[in-house]
Design an enzyme around this catalytic site. Structure first.
Site, mmCIF file in Angstrom:
data_model
loop_
_atom_site.group_PDB
_atom_site.id
_atom_site.type_symbol
_atom_site.label_atom_id
_atom_site.label_comp_id
_atom_site.label_asym_id
_atom_site.label_seq_id
_atom_site.Cartn_x
_atom_site.Cartn_y
_atom_site.Cartn_z
ATOM 1 N N ARG A 77 148.434 -8.797 55.390
ATOM 2 C CA ARG A 77 147.474 -8.209 56.169
ATOM 3 C C ARG A 77 146.643 -7.356 55.272
ATOM 4 O O ARG A 77 147.172 -6.166 54.819
ATOM 5 C CB ARG A 77 147.960 -7.553 57.369
ATOM 6 C CG ARG A 77 146.749 -6.588 58.067
ATOM 7 C CD ARG A 77 147.357 -6.164 59.284
ATOM 8 N NE ARG A 77 146.082 -5.369 59.940
ATOM 9 C CZ ARG A 77 146.138 -4.019 60.108
ATOM 10 N NH1 ARG A 77 147.439 -3.277 60.154
ATOM 11 N NH2 ARG A 77 145.236 -3.525 60.776
ATOM 12 N N HIS A 121 138.883 -0.923 58.545
ATOM 13 C CA HIS A 121 140.006 0.063 58.483
ATOM 14 C C HIS A 121 139.671 1.328 57.679
ATOM 15 O O HIS A 121 140.122 1.783 56.906
ATOM 16 C CB HIS A 121 141.168 -0.662 57.524
ATOM 17 C CG HIS A 121 142.680 0.141 57.959
ATOM 18 N ND1 HIS A 121 143.570 -0.790 58.136
ATOM 19 C CD2 HIS A 121 142.955 1.170 57.967
ATOM 20 C CE1 HIS A 121 144.543 -0.012 58.363
ATOM 21 N NE2 HIS A 121 144.311 1.042 58.186
ATOM 22 N N GLU A 166 143.200 0.265 64.795
ATOM 23 C CA GLU A 166 143.363 1.554 65.779
ATOM 24 C C GLU A 166 142.114 2.471 66.004
ATOM 25 O O GLU A 166 141.976 3.476 65.436
ATOM 26 C CB GLU A 166 144.350 2.476 64.778
ATOM 27 C CG GLU A 166 145.385 1.901 64.098
ATOM 28 C CD GLU A 166 146.466 2.633 63.694
ATOM 29 O OE1 GLU A 166 146.081 3.923 63.151
ATOM 30 O OE2 GLU A 166 147.668 2.456 63.439
ATOM 31 N N ASN A 294 150.107 -1.711 66.309
ATOM 32 C CA ASN A 294 150.910 -0.735 65.017
ATOM 33 C C ASN A 294 151.943 0.004 65.848
ATOM 34 O O ASN A 294 151.497 0.835 66.702
ATOM 35 C CB ASN A 294 149.867 -0.046 64.293
ATOM 36 C CG ASN A 294 149.057 -0.980 63.416
ATOM 37 O OD1 ASN A 294 149.360 -2.040 63.404
ATOM 38 N ND2 ASN A 294 147.982 -0.227 63.066
ATOM 39 N N TYR A 296 154.650 2.934 65.419
ATOM 40 C CA TYR A 296 155.721 4.052 64.572
ATOM 41 C C TYR A 296 156.737 4.849 65.238
ATOM 42 O O TYR A 296 157.836 5.104 64.634
ATOM 43 C CB TYR A 296 154.586 4.846 63.783
ATOM 44 C CG TYR A 296 153.779 4.040 62.482
ATOM 45 C CD1 TYR A 296 154.513 3.857 61.506
ATOM 46 C CD2 TYR A 296 152.728 3.579 62.899
ATOM 47 C CE1 TYR A 296 153.730 3.101 60.426
ATOM 48 C CE2 TYR A 296 151.880 2.904 61.789
ATOM 49 C CZ TYR A 296 152.607 2.586 60.778
ATOM 50 O OH TYR A 296 151.877 1.922 59.713
ATOM 51 N N GLU A 354 151.596 -3.414 62.151
ATOM 52 C CA GLU A 354 152.034 -2.295 61.117
ATOM 53 C C GLU A 354 153.356 -1.839 61.823
ATOM 54 O O GLU A 354 153.589 -1.612 63.051
ATOM 55 C CB GLU A 354 151.146 -1.327 60.877
ATOM 56 C CG GLU A 354 149.931 -1.219 59.981
ATOM 57 C CD GLU A 354 148.985 -0.196 59.962
ATOM 58 O OE1 GLU A 354 149.470 0.881 60.152
ATOM 59 O OE2 GLU A 354 147.811 -0.361 59.730
HETATM 60 C C1 FCB Z 1 148.402 4.130 60.566
HETATM 61 C C2 FCB Z 1 147.174 3.336 59.671
HETATM 62 C C3 FCB Z 1 147.636 3.112 58.393
HETATM 63 C C4 FCB Z 1 148.540 4.024 57.746
HETATM 64 C C5 FCB Z 1 149.959 4.227 58.591
HETATM 65 C C6 FCB Z 1 150.874 4.956 58.229
HETATM 66 O O1 FCB Z 1 147.689 4.638 61.397
HETATM 67 O O2 FCB Z 1 146.585 2.248 60.326
HETATM 68 O O3 FCB Z 1 146.283 2.897 57.570
HETATM 69 O O4 FCB Z 1 147.878 5.014 57.332
HETATM 70 O O5 FCB Z 1 149.018 4.614 59.811
#
Ligand code: FCB
Length: 470
Positions: A77, A121, A166, A294, A296, A354
């Site tokens: 990607r 992006h 995002e 995404n 995290y 992500e």
């Molecule tokens: C996300 C972004 C990516 C990267 C990660 C850590 O929010 O999409 O570009 O910075 O965080």
């Protein structure tokens, strides 16, 4: 808890984004982006770092594809820089910019790697920002023109198209807190921007269908898992509101063609609800082929009447251990997000577009004879090592929870690790390292971290060990 075998054909991949890795910002006719302008403005990024050179991927893409091939990943990607294709955002396309992505796609195809291209992006052409950027409704139309052009030119060479990365971050961090480009600080603008982003997504999906572009199209959202800080009613309500502005504000329009009523009413009361025209919601809500997520971390929400910009919610970090970003490591969250979205919105297909972590990696000289058990041959020749066991644990535990979600019936089709390389982490510049491959920025040398070898093994076995179950 047992080892989890992933479905045949599961799309293990890695992810990057144009401004974070490419460099070559003034080459082959590329126009200025809002991130060039922002990062060159004193005080906006740590150490004044910019993406001028970044990982020099523009010149080293062949080497980087070779790393992907060696990792064994089935998919990549990346994102296309709008200002390479249309240097001023619209008008005459720049052939040389398109050619770069053609070369990249050729290299990927030769390596048998399936490309997923993100159309936006975050690197908006500065010329469009000068006309109001995403706060200007016309930008949605210009985006759709750019998207249609690229999709037509690269038709058949890209497996997955991702309209946006995002939109919440673009709207909120770019226009409300101002920590990202273009650095505006206005809550009303933030919601106008969010609406125009969604609109532009709808227009791009429409163009994709009209042009009968091959492959699939979807969007990537940063789903932020929100839990109440305590069981108190006001904190539970605060968590619901925060989930509303973070997540439902995007998911409801995309999958139901309407904004969430509870949040709409709160915004209307504050006079910050965006202008919506007839037909907008149908456009935004037209069917997509997949949802990219995404994931995290998670956020805790506590009621706080004075926090107006977040609808009376204070955001707190959870109690668990943190990454170098200060983000709580919370692997069960990926399972909760995947199963929750599957149940509530039923996207046809899901990808983790992500997931990954920044840690303070240390480049160490390889001691003679040092090798990783079982695979000394691969190690020989590399002078340096990075022992990032914390990243291996992070990834392994998240893979495991994603595997559980598949077992629970979630149509998860692939998983892109953020990131292939250490890179320009936006306002944090080069101080945060997310790569499974270390980048020595003084030489541009790529050095495999232990997590890269780990990921190579995950992909080869298409399975994740039970030791990551906790
Ligand atoms: C996300 C972004 C990516 C990267 C990660 C850590 O929010 O999409 O570009 O910075 O965080």
């Amino acid at each position: 808890m047992a080892r989890i075998q992933f479905p045949k054909g599961f799309l293990w991949g890695v992810a990057t984004a144009s401004y974070q890795i490419e460099g070559a910002v003034a080459e082959d006719g590329r126009g200025e982006s809002i991130w060039d302008r922002f990062s060159h403005t004193p005080g906006k990024t740590v150490n004044g770092d910019t993406g001028d050179v970044a990982c020099d991927h523009y010149h080293r893409y062949r080497e980087d594809v070779a790393h992907m091939a060696r990792l064994g990943v089935r998919s990549y990607r990346f994102s296309i820089a709008w200002p390479r294709i249309f240097p001023t955002g619209r008008g005459t396309p720049n052939q040389k910019g398109l050619d770069f992505y053609r070369r990249l796609l050729d290299a990927l195809h030769e390596a048998g790697i399936r490309p997923f291209a993100t159309l936006y992006h975050w690197d908006l052409p500065q010329a469009l920002q000068d006309r109001g950027g995403w706060a200007n409704r016309d930008t949605a139309r210009w985006f759709a023109d750019y998207a249609a052009y690229v999709m037509e030119k690269l038709n058949g060479q890209v497996d997955g198209w991702i309209t946006h990365n995002e939109p919440w971050v673009v709207a909120y961090i770019g226009h409300v807190t101002g920590e990202h480009a273009p650095g505006l600080k206005d809550i009303r603008t933030g919601f106008v921007v969010a609406h125009n982003l969604l609109l532009s997504h709808g227009l791009a999906v429409q163009a994709f269908r009209q042009l009968a572009v091959k492959g699939e199209i979807g969007i990537t959202l940063n789903i932020q898992l929100v839990h109440p800080a305590t069981e108190r009613d006001e904190d539970v309500a605060a968590a619901r509101r925060l989930d509303g502005v973070f997540n439902r504000w995007y998911l409801d329009p995309l999958f139901r063609g309407e904004y969430p009523q509870d949040i709409w009413e709160l915004l209307a009361a504050e006079e910050v609800a965006p202008p919506v025209r007839e037909g907008d919601m149908q456009l935004i809500g037209q069917p997509i082929d997949f949802l990219g997520i995404n994931y995290y971390s998670r956020t805790l929400a506590a009621a706080s009447p004075e926090a107006r910009e977040t609808l009376g919610v204070r955001m707190l970090s959870g109690p668990g251990p943190k990454t170098d970003m200060g983000w709580e490591i919370y692997p069960p969250g990926i399972y909760e997000v995947l199963t929750g979205i599957h149940q509530t919105y039923k996207p046809k297909k899901l990808y983790i577009t992500e997931n990954g972590a920044a840690f303070r990696d240390r480049l160490q000289e390889r001691r003679s004879g040092e090798s990783r058990e079982g695979r000394p041959a691969e190690r020989s020749g590399q002078e340096y090592v990075v022992h990032d066991q914390d990243r291996i644990d992070y990834l392994g535990r998240h893979f495991y929870q994603a595997g559980r979600a598949i077992q629970a019936g979630v149509p998860l089709a692939g998983y892109f690790v953020w990131s292939l390389l250490d890179n320009f982490e936006w306002a944090f510049g080069y101080t945060k390292r997310f790569g499974i491959i270390y980048v020595d920025y003084s030489t541009q040398q790529r050095i495999w971290k232990d997590s890269a070898y780990f990921y190579q093994q995950i992909v080869a076995e298409n399975a994740v060990d039970e030791r990551f179950a906790e």
